[in-house]
Design an enzyme around this catalytic site. Structure first.
Site, PDB file in Angstrom:
ATOM      1  N   ASN A  74      -6.781  13.449  16.802  1.00 30.35           N
ATOM      2  CA  ASN A  74      -8.124  13.361  16.242  1.00 30.35           C
ATOM      3  C   ASN A  74      -8.157  12.299  15.138  1.00 30.35           C
ATOM      4  O   ASN A  74      -9.074  11.476  15.076  1.00 30.35           O
ATOM      5  CB  ASN A  74      -8.531  14.731  15.697  1.00 30.35           C
ATOM      6  CG  ASN A  74      -9.998  14.857  15.420  1.00 30.35           C
ATOM      7  OD1 ASN A  74     -10.817  14.633  16.283  1.00 30.35           O
ATOM      8  ND2 ASN A  74     -10.325  15.245  14.200  1.00 30.35           N
ATOM      9  N   ILE A 112     -17.161   8.757  19.368  1.00 31.96           N
ATOM     10  CA  ILE A 112     -16.260   9.837  19.789  1.00 31.96           C
ATOM     11  C   ILE A 112     -16.206  10.748  18.572  1.00 31.96           C
ATOM     12  O   ILE A 112     -15.577  10.429  17.565  1.00 31.96           O
ATOM     13  CB  ILE A 112     -14.866   9.319  20.183  1.00 31.96           C
ATOM     14  CG1 ILE A 112     -14.954   8.361  21.373  1.00 31.96           C
ATOM     15  CG2 ILE A 112     -13.930  10.496  20.513  1.00 31.96           C
ATOM     16  CD1 ILE A 112     -13.626   7.738  21.788  1.00 31.96           C
ATOM     17  N   PRO A 113     -16.903  11.884  18.616  1.00 28.27           N
ATOM     18  CA  PRO A 113     -17.242  12.634  17.412  1.00 28.27           C
ATOM     19  C   PRO A 113     -16.115  13.477  16.803  1.00 28.27           C
ATOM     20  O   PRO A 113     -16.185  14.706  16.754  1.00 28.27           O
ATOM     21  CB  PRO A 113     -18.401  13.517  17.881  1.00 28.27           C
ATOM     22  CG  PRO A 113     -18.097  13.756  19.322  1.00 28.27           C
ATOM     23  CD  PRO A 113     -17.500  12.459  19.825  1.00 28.27           C
ATOM     24  N   CYS A 114     -15.118  12.810  16.276  1.00 31.53           N
ATOM     25  CA  CYS A 114     -14.017  13.523  15.630  1.00 31.53           C
ATOM     26  C   CYS A 114     -14.486  14.244  14.371  1.00 31.53           C
ATOM     27  O   CYS A 114     -13.827  15.193  13.917  1.00 31.53           O
ATOM     28  CB  CYS A 114     -12.855  12.579  15.334  1.00 31.53           C
ATOM     29  SG  CYS A 114     -13.302  11.103  14.418  1.00 31.53           S
ATOM     30  N   HIS A 115     -15.628  13.846  13.823  1.00 29.60           N
ATOM     31  CA  HIS A 115     -16.155  14.527  12.638  1.00 29.60           C
ATOM     32  C   HIS A 115     -16.597  15.956  12.953  1.00 29.60           C
ATOM     33  O   HIS A 115     -16.745  16.763  12.041  1.00 29.60           O
ATOM     34  CB  HIS A 115     -17.326  13.732  12.036  1.00 29.60           C
ATOM     35  CG  HIS A 115     -18.494  13.576  12.955  1.00 29.60           C
ATOM     36  ND1 HIS A 115     -18.539  12.597  13.940  1.00 29.60           N
ATOM     37  CD2 HIS A 115     -19.667  14.272  13.061  1.00 29.60           C
ATOM     38  CE1 HIS A 115     -19.687  12.692  14.591  1.00 29.60           C
ATOM     39  NE2 HIS A 115     -20.384  13.704  14.080  1.00 29.60           N
TER      40      HIS A 115
END
EC number: 2.1.1.63
Length: 159
Positions: free
Chosen positions: A116, A125-128
């Site tokens: 991540n 790419i929504p790593c948050h």
């Protein structure tokens, strides 16, 4: 090719490789990676589309990105990043939940967290959207303040 755009989370540098978005970098820029980004091209179709979609996202008009992506990473990292794209707008998941979605146990949470953290295309790419098992904010390459802003944009009142 690359371009820059101003956003509520600060300036972003967008990088295109072979017709796909390959990186989003938070300022301050780190050029120590040795990656050749090529020339600046604010009009490149992929970069222009990325700027437009990021603008719509930050304005609250876009909940899912539709861009060609080319993140560079190991097979495991690619699997994790694909799982991140399945976490919907306004949703969150823990590292353990992501591991389970990949058919692994909670023991893989640390490996998921490392993958991540190496996501080269944050926001898109929504790593948050990955948080601690207890619901707390955890590390974010762009800083916890940015992570909180992104999550608050997607789900007002979450934090």
């Amino acid at each position: 090719m690359w371009t820059e755009t101003d956003t509520p989370v600060g300036p972003l540098r967008l990088v295109e490789t072979d017709g796909a978005l390959s990186a989003i970098e938070f300022a301050p820029w780190s050029d120590a990676t040795g990656h050749d980004r090529g020339e600046r091209d604010d009009d490149h179709p992929v970069l222009a589309a990325t700027v437009a979609q990021l603008s719509a996202y930050f304005a609250g008009r876009l909940t899912a990105f539709d861009l060609p992506l080319a993140p560079v990473g190991s097979d495991f990292q690619q699997r994790v990043w694909a799982a991140l794209r399945e976490i919907g707008f306004g949703e969150t998941a823990s590292y353990g939940q992501v591991a389970h979605r990949l058919g692994m146990t909670n023991a893989a949470s640390r490996a998921v967290g490392l993958a991540n953290g190496r996501n080269p295309i944050p926001i898109v790419i929504p790593c948050h959207r990955v948080i601690g098992a207890d619901g707390s904010l955890t590390g974010y390459a762009g800083g916890l303040e940015r992570k909180q802003l992104l999550l608050g944009l997607e789900r007002p009142g979450l934090f």
